[in-house]
Design a protein around this motif. Structure first.
Motif, PDB file in Angstrom:
ATOM      1  N   SER A   2       0.660  -1.072  -0.027  1.00 18.16           N
ATOM      2  CA  SER A   2       0.152  -0.169  -0.091  1.00 18.16           C
ATOM      3  C   SER A   2       0.872   1.231  -0.031  1.00 18.16           C
ATOM      4  CB  SER A   2      -0.892   0.038   1.061  1.00 18.16           C
ATOM      5  OG  SER A   2      -0.040   0.106   2.706  1.00 18.16           O
ATOM      6  N   ALA A   3       0.290   2.390  -0.363  1.00 21.13           N
ATOM      7  CA  ALA A   3       0.947   3.604  -0.397  1.00 21.13           C
ATOM      8  C   ALA A   3       1.367   3.931   1.023  1.00 21.13           C
ATOM      9  CB  ALA A   3       0.017   4.778  -0.828  1.00 21.13           C
ATOM     10  N   ASP A   4       0.711   3.555   1.899  1.00 16.88           N
ATOM     11  CA  ASP A   4       0.970   3.953   3.421  1.00 16.88           C
ATOM     12  C   ASP A   4       2.208   3.076   3.931  1.00 16.88           C
ATOM     13  OD1 ASP A   4      -1.397   5.300   3.477  1.00 16.88           O
ATOM     14  OD2 ASP A   4      -2.480   3.492   4.574  1.00 16.88           O
ATOM     15  N   THR A   5       2.369   2.013   3.319  1.00 14.86           N
ATOM     16  CA  THR A   5       3.531   1.106   3.840  1.00 14.86           C
ATOM     17  C   THR A   5       4.745   1.772   3.196  1.00 14.86           C
ATOM     18  OG1 THR A   5       2.260  -0.816   3.835  1.00 14.86           O
ATOM     19  CG2 THR A   5       4.705  -1.087   3.598  1.00 14.86           C
ATOM     20  N   ALA A   6       4.622   2.152   1.718  1.00 13.65           N
ATOM     21  CA  ALA A   6       5.884   2.573   1.102  1.00 13.65           C
ATOM     22  C   ALA A   6       6.314   4.086   1.670  1.00 13.65           C
ATOM     23  CB  ALA A   6       5.826   2.732  -0.436  1.00 13.65           C
ATOM     24  N   PHE A   7       5.134   4.833   2.062  1.00 11.86           N
ATOM     25  CA  PHE A   7       5.492   6.237   2.633  1.00 11.86           C
ATOM     26  C   PHE A   7       6.120   5.974   4.139  1.00 11.86           C
ATOM     27  CE2 PHE A   7       3.800   9.363   5.630  1.00 11.86           C
ATOM     28  CZ  PHE A   7       4.254  10.323   5.081  1.00 11.86           C
ATOM     29  N   GLU A   8       5.625   5.047   4.799  1.00 10.24           N
ATOM     30  CA  GLU A   8       6.170   4.941   6.212  1.00 10.24           C
ATOM     31  C   GLU A   8       8.008   4.345   5.964  1.00 10.24           C
ATOM     32  OE1 GLU A   8       5.373   5.683   9.008  1.00 10.24           O
ATOM     33  OE2 GLU A   8       3.217   6.283   8.681  1.00 10.24           O
TER      34      GLU A   8
ATOM     35  N   TRP B 113       7.038  16.829   3.773  1.00  6.79           N
ATOM     36  CA  TRP B 113       5.905  15.869   3.034  1.00  6.79           C
ATOM     37  C   TRP B 113       4.432  16.065   3.463  1.00  6.79           C
ATOM     38  CZ3 TRP B 113       8.858  14.836   7.180  1.00  6.79           C
ATOM     39  CH2 TRP B 113       8.401  14.870   8.574  1.00  6.79           C
ATOM     40  N   PHE B 114       3.530  15.718   2.802  1.00  4.05           N
ATOM     41  CA  PHE B 114       2.157  15.878   2.805  1.00  4.05           C
ATOM     42  C   PHE B 114       1.307  14.781   1.853  1.00  4.05           C
ATOM     43  CE2 PHE B 114       3.954  18.914  -0.111  1.00  4.05           C
ATOM     44  CZ  PHE B 114       3.123  18.619  -1.342  1.00  4.05           C
ATOM     45  N   CYS B 115      -0.039  14.637   2.384  1.00  2.00           N
ATOM     46  CA  CYS B 115      -0.700  13.757   1.700  1.00  2.00           C
ATOM     47  C   CYS B 115      -2.116  14.267   1.151  1.00  2.00           C
ATOM     48  CB  CYS B 115      -1.277  12.666   2.756  1.00  2.00           C
ATOM     49  SG  CYS B 115      -2.535  11.458   2.064  1.00  2.00           S
ATOM     50  N   GLY B 116      -2.211  14.339  -0.314  1.00  2.00           N
ATOM     51  CA  GLY B 116      -3.186  14.912  -1.108  1.00  2.00           C
ATOM     52  C   GLY B 116      -4.602  14.471  -0.820  1.00  2.00           C
ATOM     53  N   GLN B 117      -5.572  15.117  -1.160  1.00  2.00           N
ATOM     54  CA  GLN B 117      -6.994  14.734  -0.950  1.00  2.00           C
ATOM     55  C   GLN B 117      -7.396  13.411  -1.854  1.00  2.00           C
ATOM     56  OE1 GLN B 117      -9.418  18.103  -1.789  1.00  2.00           O
ATOM     57  NE2 GLN B 117      -9.371  18.835   0.184  1.00  2.00           N
ATOM     58  N   ASP B 118      -6.558  12.979  -2.695  1.00  2.00           N
ATOM     59  CA  ASP B 118      -6.632  11.899  -3.345  1.00  2.00           C
ATOM     60  C   ASP B 118      -5.842  10.789  -2.882  1.00  2.00           C
ATOM     61  OD1 ASP B 118      -4.147  12.653  -4.084  1.00  2.00           O
ATOM     62  OD2 ASP B 118      -4.246  12.449  -6.229  1.00  2.00           O
TER      63      ASP B 118
ATOM     64  N   TYR C  17       0.721  10.605  -1.544  1.00  4.31           N
ATOM     65  CA  TYR C  17       1.851  11.199  -0.849  1.00  4.31           C
ATOM     66  C   TYR C  17       3.000  11.836  -1.546  1.00  4.31           C
ATOM     67  CZ  TYR C  17      -0.165   8.275   2.958  1.00  4.31           C
ATOM     68  OH  TYR C  17      -0.868   7.628   3.909  1.00  4.31           O
ATOM     69  N   THR C  18       3.329  12.995  -1.152  1.00  5.87           N
ATOM     70  CA  THR C  18       4.552  13.808  -1.649  1.00  5.87           C
ATOM     71  C   THR C  18       5.548  14.026  -0.752  1.00  5.87           C
ATOM     72  OG1 THR C  18       2.927  14.682  -3.309  1.00  5.87           O
ATOM     73  CG2 THR C  18       5.050  15.710  -2.986  1.00  5.87           C
ATOM     74  N   ILE C  19       6.914  13.924  -1.228  1.00  8.48           N
ATOM     75  CA  ILE C  19       7.929  14.094  -0.184  1.00  8.48           C
ATOM     76  C   ILE C  19       8.898  14.778  -0.847  1.00  8.48           C
ATOM     77  CG2 ILE C  19       9.662  13.321   1.465  1.00  8.48           C
ATOM     78  CD1 ILE C  19       8.096  10.538   1.612  1.00  8.48           C
TER      79      ILE C  19
ATOM     80  N   GLU D  95       6.760  10.689  -5.033  1.00  5.49           N
ATOM     81  CA  GLU D  95       5.468  10.479  -5.121  1.00  5.49           C
ATOM     82  C   GLU D  95       4.892   9.114  -5.013  1.00  5.49           C
ATOM     83  OE1 GLU D  95       4.030  12.420  -8.322  1.00  5.49           O
ATOM     84  OE2 GLU D  95       4.669  14.773  -7.878  1.00  5.49           O
ATOM     85  N   VAL D  96       3.904   8.796  -4.054  1.00  5.80           N
ATOM     86  CA  VAL D  96       3.602   7.409  -3.749  1.00  5.80           C
ATOM     87  C   VAL D  96       1.765   7.492  -3.787  1.00  5.80           C
ATOM     88  CG1 VAL D  96       3.424   5.498  -2.322  1.00  5.80           C
ATOM     89  CG2 VAL D  96       5.397   7.130  -2.269  1.00  5.80           C
ATOM     90  N   ARG D  97       1.287   6.631  -4.664  1.00  7.87           N
ATOM     91  CA  ARG D  97      -0.137   6.661  -4.616  1.00  7.87           C
ATOM     92  C   ARG D  97      -0.545   5.132  -4.874  1.00  7.87           C
ATOM     93  NH1 ARG D  97      -1.563   6.258 -10.081  1.00  7.87           N
ATOM     94  NH2 ARG D  97      -0.343   7.043 -11.637  1.00  7.87           N
ATOM     95  N   ASN D  98      -1.791   4.747  -4.293  1.00 10.73           N
ATOM     96  CA  ASN D  98      -2.160   3.570  -4.547  1.00 10.73           C
ATOM     97  C   ASN D  98      -2.765   3.447  -6.002  1.00 10.73           C
ATOM     98  OD1 ASN D  98      -2.278   2.269  -1.799  1.00 10.73           O
ATOM     99  ND2 ASN D  98      -3.586   3.968  -1.132  1.00 10.73           N
TER     100      ASN D  98
END
Length: 751
Positions: free
Chosen positions: A272-278, A335-340, A343-345, A372-375
């Motif tokens: 998931s994008a969450d995992t890659a972001f972490e 870093w921030f997470c967009g409404q879609d 994740y952007t770092i 940039e990480v997106r599902n």
């Protein structure tokens, strides 16, 4: 310092500072607005229920911080908080409960270290009384996003009940109508229909994970539109290498600019994008050694606002060069997470007083880069989450050209090459660690009746007088084929929204008024041509992609057409503090006779946080009033909640530094859910005061933009989001192009 409380402990053994009463009293403003979307329309026969473990953070009456584990449950617009999971403890009563109302707001504060763990904090407050506030924390950024969606769904439910049962006057005065002292909510009996229970997170154990443990991470469920940008970018990417399944691209559209080459590495990762972001944010050395050959040894120097930190690192250059002198570097991460859900770092070279040049080390400047990480949607028949990871960086053009011509060039021994290889390392590391591929953080369970102890029927039987914060204060207890298909939809979107589609929003029975732009003049001048600077112009809507007629069926978007409203003036003011209701100021053009004679004016007041503060006021006029019953009329004369859910902005950096382009992005943003928006309807105008400083993410991004504002050209489009078939296709309300503004040209405005 105490560790985070263990969920396996009984309540009597949990670490508490202060009394339970102190905890409750500090939560007078805990819960409220959400962000993003999600869920299904409450008008149907089913509704969503959200539940999961969170941390409740606060400071008690004697100044001690506490961090208590709590189980949160949202049913429709009702919220309950438990000490234990009611599914596992039938008959347990909530320690507090209440309703989510239209004055409650929520802000994602970002990442914070609490005791020995990193968590993602959400701050809640009352829009009318910010002394009523509080915080909860989640294990991952993905879970925080899901709670944003949950509270947004609750607010939509509250709005629907009001609009269904109230008069026209009540619809226009929702906040006045909500008298919390006497309000008895009208709640449908959902127990007879189908419910969808959505569990957020994997359980209380995930809240105890250190930043090096990623067991709680999961993918989002695809409530957002994704894969297609909402503004047309000027990049032209060409694949020049494929290394170990990772594609490396070059932006050939700007390769001859002489300002360096923009390249990117792209890979699909089975997580998931969450995992890659972490994994990307984690500084734990042993984990980074397994995938990052360059920035494995990192040390946190400073952290700001939950979305920005500065790190120091060292690396052994023997793997990159024949020279063995040790290297070190400093860079910032934003870093921030967009409404879609993307994740952007951002990584920038930096300096820091804690780490001056070090004896025996050569200070190296790390190339500016972005992640940039997106599902992606899961493959048919598979439950494995997937995400698309893109790393983009700027490198010297000479070395890059030599590497393209000669595969054995020295580029493969360079820092930029090591950075590009991070994508491949990340992919292989996650692939070799099945423990990271946990099930989705959100599980959908369907059942005929809820098994929790307190049913919705009980809400109907008992009188719920308070909004949730008041109740608490009073309580004493995609694959590549998938991307290609999406791109084909973009390429087929040849049609534009026509003027007729937009003009149906204005009253055809009223004779149009001729608008003479020469009668209106703001403090920022109208530009003569595209080469002009420190000015504004009005571009067409063809540079923006908006929802087409069949969007609800195939997610197709079309080019925007001519704006419905005409931009007549722009004010660029310098103020000591944020100024609301700028249309009432004596210097506003709406106070002139010509302004008062206009049928309707939409004023967008963008409040820019800085030292000093700035206000960019955009004045859009129509030649006729809004047509009664139209979407435009609903927005102009509707409730603030309706406006928050529909007011959309699409940004696009046309010219400027590429890192600023990546930070701003080109995705549409529902401003009412990202920042605090205040609406003021009077006479012939509607003013929207957009407080950019109300969000730490927006504040951080605008700070970056202001640093390059004199060299960038930015286009903005504003529109009302269409959610029903009858409202499609979308149309653009107005556009503006801001061309290389100068901060010192802002006119001082005395309040």
């Amino acid at each position: 310092m105490d560790a985070l409380p263990s969920p396996s402990s009984s309540p009597s053994t949990l670490k508490k500072v202060g009394s339970e009463r102190s905890e409750v009293s500090t939560l007078s403003g805990l819960l409220g607005l959400g962000g993003g979307g999600g869920g299904e329309d409450q008008r149907g026969s089913s509704t969503f229920e959200y539940f999961g473990w969170v941390y409740h953070l606060g400071v008690n009456s004697i100044g001690h911080e506490y961090c208590h584990l709590r189980f949160l449950f949202i049913r429709g617009k009702y919220v309950e908080m438990y000490k234990r999971d009611p599914h596992e403890n039938p008959g347990i009563k909530p320690i507090r409960r209440g309703v989510v109302g239209p004055t409650l707001m929520l802000e994602e504060v970002g990442r914070r270290k609490v005791y020995y763990g990193d968590v993602y904090v959400l701050r809640f407050f009352n829009r009318l009384d910010e002394s009523k506030k509080g915080e909860i924390a989640c294990a991952t950024a993905g879970e925080a996003q899901k709670w944003l969606e949950a509270f947004d769904q609750a607010k939509q439910q509250a709005e629907f009940e009001l609009t269904r049962g109230g008069s026209a006057r009540n619809k226009l005065n929702m906040e006045t109508e909500l008298n919390l002292d006497v309000h008895r909510p009208r709640v449908r009996r959902y127990a007879s229909g189908l419910k969808k229970l959505i569990r957020i997170g994997q359980g209380p154990e995930t809240l105890l994970c250190q930043s090096s443990s990623l067991g709680a991470n999961g993918s989002t469920d695809g409530y957002f539109e994704r894969d297609i940008n909402d503004a047309i970018e000027a990049y032209e990417w060409k694949c020049v290498r494929t290394i170990n399944g990772v594609r490396i691209f070059e932006d050939v559209a700007n390769s001859e600019s002489g300002k360096g080459v923009i390249v990117k590495a792209v890979a699909v990762i089975d997580a998931s994008a969450d995992t890659a972001f972490e994994v990307l944010l984690n500084l734990e050395r042993h984990q980074r050694y397994e995938w990052d050959m360059l920035t494995g040894d990192l040390e946190l120097l400073d952290s700001y606002d939950g979305h920005l930190d500065v790190v120091y690192g060292t690396f052994d250059p023997r793997y990159l060069t024949r020279w063995h002198s040790k290297r070190d570097f400093i860079f910032s991460r934003q870093w921030f997470c967009g409404q879609d859900g993307t994740y952007t770092i951002l990584h920038f070279p930096a300096v820091h007083k804690k780490k001056p040049p070090r004896s025996g080390y050569r200070r190296t400047k790390i190339n500016p880069s972005t992640w940039e990480v997106r599902n992606l949607n899961t493959s048919m028949g598979s439950n494995t989450p997937r995400c698309l990871v893109t790393q983009m960086l700027e490198i010297n053009s000479a070395g890059w050209c030599r590497w393209k011509k000669n595969h054995c060039s020295k580029f493969e021994k360079s820092v930029p090459y090591a950075l590009l290889c991070q994508v491949g390392g990340l992919k292989e590391y996650i692939g070799a660690n099945p423990a990271l591929k946990f099930e989705s953080s959100t599980t959908v369970i369907q059942s005929k009746l809820s098994e929790v102890s307190v049913s919705n029927a009980e809400f109907e039987e008992s009188e719920v007088k308070d909004e949730f914060y008041d109740a608490m204060s009073a309580d004493s207890s995609s694959s590549d084929e998938e991307l290609d298909n999406k791109d084909s939809k973009l390429n087929l979107a040849l049609k534009r929204t026509s003027a007729a589609d937009a003009n149906k929003e204005l009253d055809s029975e009223v004779a149009p008024v001729m608008i003479d732009p020469s009668q209106f003049r703001g403090s920022l001048r109208n530009g003569k041509d595209e080469a002009d600077t420190n000015c504004w112009t009005c571009p067409s809507g063809t540079g923006f992609m908006i929802r087409g007629k069949n969007y609800l069926k195939d997610n197709s978007k079309v080019m925007g057409g001519d704006p419905l409203l005409k931009l007549i003036a722009v004010d660029w003011f310098k103020v000591d503090k944020s100024l609301d209701r700028i249309a009432l100021h004596p210097r506003s053009l709406l106070q002139s006779q010509a302004g008062k004679n206009l049928p309707f004016v939409l004023v967008i007041n963008l409040q820019v946080p800085a030292k000093p503060n700035y206000s960019l006021a955009l004045y859009y006029a129509s030649d006729r009033p809004a047509k009664p019953g139209s979407l435009f009329a609903q927005f102009v004369d509707g409730s603030d909640m309706f406006r928050d859910a529909r007011f959309k902005l699409i940004p696009s950096i046309v010219e400027g530094y590429w890192m600023v382009k990546r930070a701003v992005g080109t995705k549409a943003c529902l401003l009412g859910k990202a920042v605090t928006c205040k609406y003021f309807r009077q006479d012939n105008f509607l003013e929207i005061d957009v407080d950019i400083g109300s969000s730490s993410v927006a504040r951080s991004v605008i700070g970056l933009v202001l640093g390059y504002v004199t060299s960038i050209v930015v286009d903005l489009a504003i529109l009302i989001e269409a959610k029903e078939e009858a409202e499609l296709p979308e149309y653009i309300l107005g556009t503006v192009r801001l061309n290389r503004l100068k901060l010192d040209s802002a006119v001082r405005l005395e309040v």
